[in-house]
Design a protein around this motif. Structure first.
Motif, PDB file in Angstrom:
ATOM      1  N   LEU A 363       0.826  -1.197   0.000  1.00 31.77           N
ATOM      2  CA  LEU A 363       0.000   0.000   0.000  1.00 31.77           C
ATOM      3  C   LEU A 363       0.865   1.253   0.000  1.00 31.77           C
ATOM      4  O   LEU A 363       1.973   1.254   0.538  1.00 31.77           O
ATOM      5  N   GLY A 364       0.362   2.310  -0.592  1.00 35.49           N
ATOM      6  CA  GLY A 364       1.137   3.543  -0.626  1.00 35.49           C
ATOM      7  C   GLY A 364       0.306   4.720  -1.081  1.00 35.49           C
ATOM      8  O   GLY A 364      -0.914   4.619  -1.255  1.00 35.49           O
ATOM      9  N   TYR A 365       0.989   5.841  -1.290  1.00 36.22           N
ATOM     10  CA  TYR A 365       0.321   7.113  -1.562  1.00 36.22           C
ATOM     11  C   TYR A 365       0.903   7.797  -2.797  1.00 36.22           C
ATOM     12  O   TYR A 365       1.159   9.001  -2.789  1.00 36.22           O
ATOM     13  N   ARG A 366       1.087   7.071  -3.863  1.00 40.24           N
ATOM     14  CA  ARG A 366       1.684   7.664  -5.064  1.00 40.24           C
ATOM     15  C   ARG A 366       0.859   8.817  -5.611  1.00 40.24           C
ATOM     16  O   ARG A 366       1.410   9.752  -6.190  1.00 40.24           O
ATOM     17  N   GLU A 367      -0.448   8.769  -5.464  1.00 42.89           N
ATOM     18  CA  GLU A 367      -1.319   9.792  -6.037  1.00 42.89           C
ATOM     19  C   GLU A 367      -1.587  10.940  -5.083  1.00 42.89           C
ATOM     20  O   GLU A 367      -2.324  11.872  -5.419  1.00 42.89           O
ATOM     21  N   SER A 368      -1.021  10.907  -3.899  1.00 42.33           N
ATOM     22  CA  SER A 368      -1.285  11.942  -2.909  1.00 42.33           C
ATOM     23  C   SER A 368      -0.686  13.284  -3.328  1.00 42.33           C
ATOM     24  O   SER A 368       0.383  13.351  -3.951  1.00 42.33           O
ATOM     25  N   SER A 369      -1.347  14.357  -2.929  1.00 44.24           N
ATOM     26  CA  SER A 369      -0.799  15.695  -3.169  1.00 44.24           C
ATOM     27  C   SER A 369       0.439  15.951  -2.327  1.00 44.24           C
ATOM     28  O   SER A 369       1.177  16.916  -2.582  1.00 44.24           O
ATOM     29  N   LEU A 370       0.690  15.084  -1.351  1.00 50.06           N
ATOM     30  CA  LEU A 370       1.867  15.211  -0.494  1.00 50.06           C
ATOM     31  C   LEU A 370       3.064  14.446  -1.071  1.00 50.06           C
ATOM     32  O   LEU A 370       4.134  14.412  -0.471  1.00 50.06           O
ATOM     33  N   PRO A 378      12.393   7.098 -12.741  1.00 48.35           N
ATOM     34  CA  PRO A 378      12.374   6.397 -11.452  1.00 48.35           C
ATOM     35  C   PRO A 378      12.397   4.892 -11.630  1.00 48.35           C
ATOM     36  O   PRO A 378      11.926   4.358 -12.638  1.00 48.35           O
ATOM     37  N   GLY A 379      12.955   4.221 -10.646  1.00 53.41           N
ATOM     38  CA  GLY A 379      12.996   2.766 -10.663  1.00 53.41           C
ATOM     39  C   GLY A 379      11.751   2.165 -10.052  1.00 53.41           C
ATOM     40  O   GLY A 379      10.675   2.781 -10.032  1.00 53.41           O
ATOM     41  N   ALA A 380      11.906   0.954  -9.507  1.00 52.64           N
ATOM     42  CA  ALA A 380      10.753   0.265  -8.932  1.00 52.64           C
ATOM     43  C   ALA A 380      10.209   1.002  -7.720  1.00 52.64           C
ATOM     44  O   ALA A 380       8.993   1.038  -7.492  1.00 52.64           O
ATOM     45  N   LEU A 381      11.096   1.561  -6.902  1.00 52.26           N
ATOM     46  CA  LEU A 381      10.668   2.317  -5.722  1.00 52.26           C
ATOM     47  C   LEU A 381      10.407   3.764  -6.121  1.00 52.26           C
ATOM     48  O   LEU A 381      11.288   4.440  -6.651  1.00 52.26           O
ATOM     49  N   ARG A 382       9.198   4.225  -5.851  1.00 49.42           N
ATOM     50  CA  ARG A 382       8.809   5.577  -6.245  1.00 49.42           C
ATOM     51  C   ARG A 382       8.302   6.357  -5.041  1.00 49.42           C
ATOM     52  O   ARG A 382       7.923   5.789  -4.026  1.00 49.42           O
ATOM     53  N   ALA A 383       8.286   7.667  -5.189  1.00 48.04           N
ATOM     54  CA  ALA A 383       7.698   8.500  -4.144  1.00 48.04           C
ATOM     55  C   ALA A 383       6.255   8.066  -3.919  1.00 48.04           C
ATOM     56  O   ALA A 383       5.503   7.824  -4.860  1.00 48.04           O
ATOM     57  N   GLY A 384       5.883   7.952  -2.644  1.00 48.86           N
ATOM     58  CA  GLY A 384       4.566   7.461  -2.274  1.00 48.86           C
ATOM     59  C   GLY A 384       4.578   6.032  -1.793  1.00 48.86           C
ATOM     60  O   GLY A 384       3.645   5.584  -1.121  1.00 48.86           O
ATOM     61  N   ASP A 385       5.632   5.280  -2.128  1.00 49.45           N
ATOM     62  CA  ASP A 385       5.720   3.873  -1.726  1.00 49.45           C
ATOM     63  C   ASP A 385       6.220   3.749  -0.284  1.00 49.45           C
ATOM     64  O   ASP A 385       6.879   4.640   0.257  1.00 49.45           O
ATOM     65  N   ARG A 386       5.920   2.605   0.317  1.00 48.34           N
ATOM     66  CA  ARG A 386       6.494   2.261   1.613  1.00 48.34           C
ATOM     67  C   ARG A 386       8.007   2.197   1.468  1.00 48.34           C
ATOM     68  O   ARG A 386       8.536   1.610   0.530  1.00 48.34           O
ATOM     69  N   TYR A 445       6.852   6.273   4.658  1.00 52.52           N
ATOM     70  CA  TYR A 445       6.606   6.299   3.223  1.00 52.52           C
ATOM     71  C   TYR A 445       7.512   7.351   2.584  1.00 52.52           C
ATOM     72  O   TYR A 445       7.835   8.368   3.200  1.00 52.52           O
ATOM     73  N   VAL A 446       7.912   7.093   1.345  1.00 56.36           N
ATOM     74  CA  VAL A 446       8.754   8.046   0.628  1.00 56.36           C
ATOM     75  C   VAL A 446       7.875   9.214   0.194  1.00 56.36           C
ATOM     76  O   VAL A 446       6.965   9.059  -0.625  1.00 56.36           O
ATOM     77  N   GLY A 447       8.150  10.385   0.755  1.00 59.22           N
ATOM     78  CA  GLY A 447       7.358  11.552   0.403  1.00 59.22           C
ATOM     79  C   GLY A 447       7.878  12.263  -0.831  1.00 59.22           C
ATOM     80  O   GLY A 447       7.105  12.758  -1.653  1.00 59.22           O
ATOM     81  N   TRP A 448       9.198  12.302  -0.951  1.00 62.85           N
ATOM     82  CA  TRP A 448       9.847  13.010  -2.062  1.00 62.85           C
ATOM     83  C   TRP A 448      11.027  12.181  -2.534  1.00 62.85           C
ATOM     84  O   TRP A 448      11.735  11.569  -1.726  1.00 62.85           O
ATOM     85  N   ALA A 449      11.243  12.129  -3.836  1.00 62.44           N
ATOM     86  CA  ALA A 449      12.403  11.433  -4.394  1.00 62.44           C
ATOM     87  C   ALA A 449      12.984  12.258  -5.526  1.00 62.44           C
ATOM     88  O   ALA A 449      12.243  12.875  -6.310  1.00 62.44           O
TER      89      ALA A 449
END
Length: 465
Positions: A363-370, A378-386, A445-449
């Protein structure tokens, strides 16, 4: 009485939120209408993602000591063992996910551990405080109770369960469905004649009755009994009623059940609150979403509501973050809750197995405004991911994340200057992350990358750093 946050309800949601706020130095009161903590085993499965949350909250050792892995199901027919049934698909332990399968702890014990952690951090629970009124204005919230003085707070959180008084007072509706019309009985019992190495399953015998399942609860002498009944019947939760069900559906004699320690009946349903916020009041846990217990998602989704909201309240109240940060709570958690409700319902109806999705690691927040992903490729791990666990230059990442701070993971890239609220950990390479800079939020969670630090300071300013 004045406080920063009033949390209504001392279940897993309210206690977890209380713990998170207390470690951030936020003045909070957890108010519970009952005279003590919930006494039953109901939500007994702790998923891997929630184990990671409890690790961060400083109570993982106690949770591990109190529980155990799920036992293998043993199917019985006419007093004979006829085969095994594994409740969950297996998962291999990996460096980035140290907790793989669900961990079984009776809900009452989980709440005791949360309560002890809250007390250790200086937090309090006020028992015997039944909420009867709630008003709010631009400056705060005022709560009236059946007894005792009113409480005023800057914010309030409804963590008072599926029949939430707060939700009713706010006029927020719930949209849902009955998952199964057949009523269920769940009880914590003492029973003889069954081993404690298996989850004992007694399928329906074809005479109109439903199934019976008896599961040993680790760390106790109790078993959790679950029995399904035909639509239109009323389960009898008394000792004699439970004895009658066990004798009718298994090879055990009625007197094998020696004690009923707690019991409840319910009809499995799924419902989602129309909103998770009204002004200065937030809904979390069962007050916001009600699940079938079949998927083991309810308690876990609830704890993670608290984990998402706790750091945001802390940032606004003590960290200088703008109040608009709190808008992201409903934005992020309501879609997750909706997805988990669907998963729970499908598991209950036998439409999907308890597999990777139930572990909640994806679960994650890739679509979040945050969320800000600034890398061109980007690779497999993206901002919004755990943010995965692992080791970077000899430092375990979960050790670096533990605590109420933000963390910048710098892989193969120099870390820029950071405010004191952000810790940095870096190294030449880390397989789960790839190359770049990864700003990990307090909730893991990754907020920024980014490939460089360009834009990082603007992101930090939004969070009050």
């Amino acid at each position: 009485m004045d406080t920063d946050v009033l949390v209504v309800g001392a279940g897993p949601t309210g206690l977890a939120l209380g713990v998170d706020l207390a470690r951030r130095g936020v003045a909070a009161l957890v108010a519970e209408r009952a005279e003590g903590l919930f006494p039953g085993s109901r939500g007994k499965g702790i998923q891997p993602r929630t184990m990671e949350v409890f690790d961060d909250l400083g109570m993982l050792d106690a949770i591990r000591a109190a529980g155990g892995p799920y036992p293998v199901g043993m199917v019985w027919q006419d007093g004979t063992r006829t085969g095994e049934h594994r409740m969950f698909d297996p998962a291999e332990e990996s460096e980035d996910s140290p907790y793989t399968g669900p961990w079984m702890v009776p809900q009452w014990r989980t709440q005791e551990i949360l309560g002890a952690r809250l007390a250790e951090l200086g937090g309090t629970v006020a028992f015997g405080r039944e909420l009867v009124g709630l008003t709010q204005d631009a400056d705060g919230v005022r709560a009236e109770f059946a007894s005792g003085e009113p409480v005023t707070a800057r914010y309030a959180v409804a963590a008072d369960g599926g029949r939430s008084t707060v939700r009713r007072l706010l006029g927020i509706g719930m949209t849902g469905e009955t998952v199964d019309p057949n009523p269920m009985l769940v009880a914590d019992v003492r029973i003889s004649g069954l081993d404690r190495d298996n989850w004992h399953i007694f399928p329906p015998r074809g005479d109109g009755d439903g199934f019976l399942a008896v599961c040993p609860l680790p760390g106790t002498e109790d078993f959790q009994l679950v029995a399904q009944f035909p639509d239109g019947t009323a389960p009898d939760a008394s000792l004699e009623g439970v004895r009658k069900v066990v004798a009718a559906r298994s090879h055990l004699a009625p007197e094998a059940v020696t004690e009923v320690r707690w019991a409840s009946d319910f009809r499995p349903r799924a419902a989602l609150a129309d909103r998770f916020r009204s002004g200065r009041v937030f809904l979390a846990g069962d007050a916001a979403h009600v699940h079938s217990p079949a998927g083991g998602q309810g308690l876990n989704t609830s704890v993670q509501d608290a984990y998402n909201l706790g750091w945001k309240l802390g940032a606004v109240l003590t960290g200088g973050a703008p109040a608009s940060l709190l808008d992201t709570y409903e934005e992020e958690r309501r879609p997750i809750a909706a997805d988990m409700l669907g998963l729970s319902t499908r598991v209950h109806r036998g439409q999907t197995r308890r597999g990777a999705a139930t572990r909640q690691l994806g679960l994650g927040y890739r679509e979040s405004s945050l969320t800000r992903e600034t890398r061109t490729a980007p690779g497999a791990l993206r901002a919004g991911d755990r943010a995965p666990d692992g080791t970077l230059d000899g430092v375990r990442l979960f050790d670096a994340f533990r605590g109420p701070h933000w963390t910048l993971v710098a892989v193969g890239t120099a870390a820029p200057d950071l405010p004191e609220q952000v810790r940095a950990v870096g190294g030449a390479q880390q397989a789960a992350y790839g190359k770049g800079l990864f700003l990990v939020r307090p909730d893991g969670y990754v907020g920024w990358a980014g490939e460089t630090g360009d834009g990082l300071r603007r992101y930090l300013e939004r969070a009050g750093l």
